[in-house]
Design a protein around this motif. Sequence first.
Motif, PDB file in Angstrom:
ATOM      1  N   LEU A  60       0.872  -1.261  -0.086  1.00 32.38           N
ATOM      2  CA  LEU A  60       0.035  -0.058   0.086  1.00 32.38           C
ATOM      3  C   LEU A  60       0.854   1.414  -0.087  1.00 32.38           C
ATOM      4  O   LEU A  60       1.805   1.476   0.967  1.00 32.38           O
ATOM      5  CB  LEU A  60      -0.841  -0.067   1.390  1.00 32.38           C
ATOM      6  N   THR A  61       1.056   1.922  -1.060  1.00 28.86           N
ATOM      7  CA  THR A  61       2.050   2.976  -1.428  1.00 28.86           C
ATOM      8  C   THR A  61       1.439   4.207  -1.610  1.00 28.86           C
ATOM      9  O   THR A  61       0.736   4.340  -2.530  1.00 28.86           O
ATOM     10  CB  THR A  61       2.987   2.512  -2.609  1.00 28.86           C
ATOM     11  N   ILE A  62       1.697   5.117  -0.703  1.00 23.16           N
ATOM     12  CA  ILE A  62       1.082   6.592  -0.806  1.00 23.16           C
ATOM     13  C   ILE A  62       2.299   7.310  -1.306  1.00 23.16           C
ATOM     14  O   ILE A  62       3.191   7.674  -0.761  1.00 23.16           O
ATOM     15  CB  ILE A  62       0.702   7.086   0.686  1.00 23.16           C
ATOM     16  N   VAL A  63       1.932   8.152  -2.518  1.00 21.54           N
ATOM     17  CA  VAL A  63       2.977   9.171  -2.995  1.00 21.54           C
ATOM     18  C   VAL A  63       2.225  10.353  -3.268  1.00 21.54           C
ATOM     19  O   VAL A  63       1.170  10.461  -3.280  1.00 21.54           O
ATOM     20  CB  VAL A  63       3.459   8.621  -4.345  1.00 21.54           C
ATOM     21  N   GLN A  64       3.024  11.585  -3.531  1.00 21.88           N
ATOM     22  CA  GLN A  64       2.481  12.625  -4.095  1.00 21.88           C
ATOM     23  C   GLN A  64       1.906  12.486  -5.493  1.00 21.88           C
ATOM     24  O   GLN A  64       2.569  12.043  -6.322  1.00 21.88           O
ATOM     25  CB  GLN A  64       3.681  13.793  -3.907  1.00 21.88           C
ATOM     26  N   ASP A  65       0.800  13.541  -5.504  1.00 21.54           N
ATOM     27  CA  ASP A  65       0.146  13.522  -6.873  1.00 21.54           C
ATOM     28  C   ASP A  65       1.325  13.580  -8.189  1.00 21.54           C
ATOM     29  O   ASP A  65       1.173  12.948  -9.251  1.00 21.54           O
ATOM     30  CB  ASP A  65      -0.897  14.527  -6.999  1.00 21.54           C
ATOM     31  N   ALA A  66       2.136  14.579  -7.731  1.00 26.47           N
ATOM     32  CA  ALA A  66       3.297  15.068  -8.754  1.00 26.47           C
ATOM     33  C   ALA A  66       4.148  13.673  -9.221  1.00 26.47           C
ATOM     34  O   ALA A  66       4.538  13.715 -10.321  1.00 26.47           O
ATOM     35  CB  ALA A  66       3.999  16.040  -8.286  1.00 26.47           C
ATOM     36  N   ASP A  67       4.200  12.380  -8.605  1.00 23.33           N
ATOM     37  CA  ASP A  67       5.101  11.420  -8.821  1.00 23.33           C
ATOM     38  C   ASP A  67       4.110  10.233  -9.021  1.00 23.33           C
ATOM     39  O   ASP A  67       4.675   9.347  -9.591  1.00 23.33           O
ATOM     40  CB  ASP A  67       5.532  10.871  -7.628  1.00 23.33           C
ATOM     41  N   GLY A  68       2.636  10.581  -9.104  1.00 29.37           N
ATOM     42  CA  GLY A  68       1.702   9.453  -9.366  1.00 29.37           C
ATOM     43  C   GLY A  68       1.935   8.599 -11.001  1.00 29.37           C
ATOM     44  O   GLY A  68       2.089   7.477 -11.017  1.00 29.37           O
ATOM     45  N   ILE A  69       2.005   9.563 -11.915  1.00 34.03           N
ATOM     46  CA  ILE A  69       1.904   9.213 -13.190  1.00 34.03           C
ATOM     47  C   ILE A  69       3.308   8.412 -13.657  1.00 34.03           C
ATOM     48  O   ILE A  69       3.046   7.490 -14.271  1.00 34.03           O
ATOM     49  CB  ILE A  69       1.714  10.372 -14.359  1.00 34.03           C
ATOM     50  N   LYS A  70       4.248   8.993 -13.144  1.00 34.77           N
ATOM     51  CA  LYS A  70       5.638   8.660 -13.326  1.00 34.77           C
ATOM     52  C   LYS A  70       5.742   7.110 -12.781  1.00 34.77           C
ATOM     53  O   LYS A  70       6.322   6.342 -13.273  1.00 34.77           O
ATOM     54  CB  LYS A  70       6.586   9.554 -12.570  1.00 34.77           C
ATOM     55  N   LEU A  71       5.363   7.153 -11.578  1.00 30.36           N
ATOM     56  CA  LEU A  71       5.309   5.632 -10.758  1.00 30.36           C
ATOM     57  C   LEU A  71       4.534   4.488 -11.421  1.00 30.36           C
ATOM     58  O   LEU A  71       5.065   3.421 -11.815  1.00 30.36           O
ATOM     59  CB  LEU A  71       4.923   5.875  -9.493  1.00 30.36           C
ATOM     60  N   GLN A  72       3.345   5.169 -11.779  1.00 30.14           N
ATOM     61  CA  GLN A  72       2.356   4.239 -12.648  1.00 30.14           C
ATOM     62  C   GLN A  72       3.172   3.690 -13.719  1.00 30.14           C
ATOM     63  O   GLN A  72       3.185   2.282 -14.035  1.00 30.14           O
ATOM     64  CB  GLN A  72       1.090   4.817 -12.996  1.00 30.14           C
ATOM     65  N   LYS A  73       3.753   4.555 -14.719  1.00 33.33           N
ATOM     66  CA  LYS A  73       4.464   4.121 -15.670  1.00 33.33           C
ATOM     67  C   LYS A  73       5.466   3.163 -15.686  1.00 33.33           C
ATOM     68  O   LYS A  73       5.756   2.183 -16.199  1.00 33.33           O
ATOM     69  CB  LYS A  73       4.957   5.519 -16.483  1.00 33.33           C
ATOM     70  N   ALA A  74       6.282   3.565 -14.715  1.00 33.46           N
ATOM     71  CA  ALA A  74       7.507   2.879 -14.288  1.00 33.46           C
ATOM     72  C   ALA A  74       7.130   1.315 -13.850  1.00 33.46           C
ATOM     73  O   ALA A  74       7.768   0.332 -14.265  1.00 33.46           O
ATOM     74  CB  ALA A  74       8.417   3.444 -13.296  1.00 33.46           C
ATOM     75  N   LEU A  75       6.144   1.225 -13.069  1.00 29.04           N
ATOM     76  CA  LEU A  75       5.423  -0.059 -12.622  1.00 29.04           C
ATOM     77  C   LEU A  75       5.121  -1.090 -13.900  1.00 29.04           C
ATOM     78  O   LEU A  75       5.598  -2.060 -13.887  1.00 29.04           O
ATOM     79  CB  LEU A  75       4.392  -0.008 -11.553  1.00 29.04           C
ATOM     80  N   ILE A  76       4.139  -0.360 -14.688  1.00 26.13           N
ATOM     81  CA  ILE A  76       3.827  -1.112 -15.837  1.00 26.13           C
ATOM     82  C   ILE A  76       4.959  -1.546 -16.827  1.00 26.13           C
ATOM     83  O   ILE A  76       5.220  -2.640 -17.133  1.00 26.13           O
ATOM     84  CB  ILE A  76       2.751  -0.238 -16.863  1.00 26.13           C
ATOM     85  N   GLU A  77       5.917  -0.678 -16.941  1.00 25.61           N
ATOM     86  CA  GLU A  77       7.241  -0.943 -17.828  1.00 25.61           C
ATOM     87  C   GLU A  77       7.928  -1.963 -17.208  1.00 25.61           C
ATOM     88  O   GLU A  77       8.649  -2.847 -17.811  1.00 25.61           O
ATOM     89  CB  GLU A  77       8.077   0.500 -17.939  1.00 25.61           C
TER      90      GLU A  77
END
Length: 109
Positions: free
Chosen positions: A5-22
């Motif tokens: 369960l990972t809580i991040v700032q909105d500004a990092d959300g898209i980058k993290l989503q992309k990195a996880l999928i990749e």
Amino acid sequence: MKLLLTIVQDADGIKLQKALIESGFRATKLATTGGFLRAGNTTFLIGVDDAQVPRVKEIVAKTCQERSQMMAAGPSISSLEDAYMSQPLEVTVGGAIIFVLNVEEFSKL
Ligand code: 2BA
């Protein structure tokens, strides 16, 4: 299996989503609100095998930055507090908060 369960700032959300999928990880992204700042943040539910936990943590650490945020002062009860609380507070947020939970069962029906 673990659930991160990972809580991040909105500004990092898209980058993290992309990195996880990749990197081949599956995740669910939720729009959440921090209890202290009462500002939007992003929570990921990431289900992985136990052995993959360090790899996910590595990706999160690389992707999510620590930032300073200004917090507007709230209402106070005394005039002494008023003088102090009228100053905005600087709060350091992130990079990420991670809760690692044991998963009893994973089913896809
Ligand atoms: P918020 O609750 O909005 O907190 C934002 C930041 O404010 C925190 O950053 C921390 O630096 C500060 N903060 C929080 N509570 C505080 C307090 N009582 N006194 C002084 N400063 C305080 P982070 O620690 O990086 O947390 C980022 C977000 O992660 C939090 O947003 C909250 O949504 C979540 N979070 C953090 N710890 C948690 C916990 N133990 N349980 C559930 N959620 C948590």
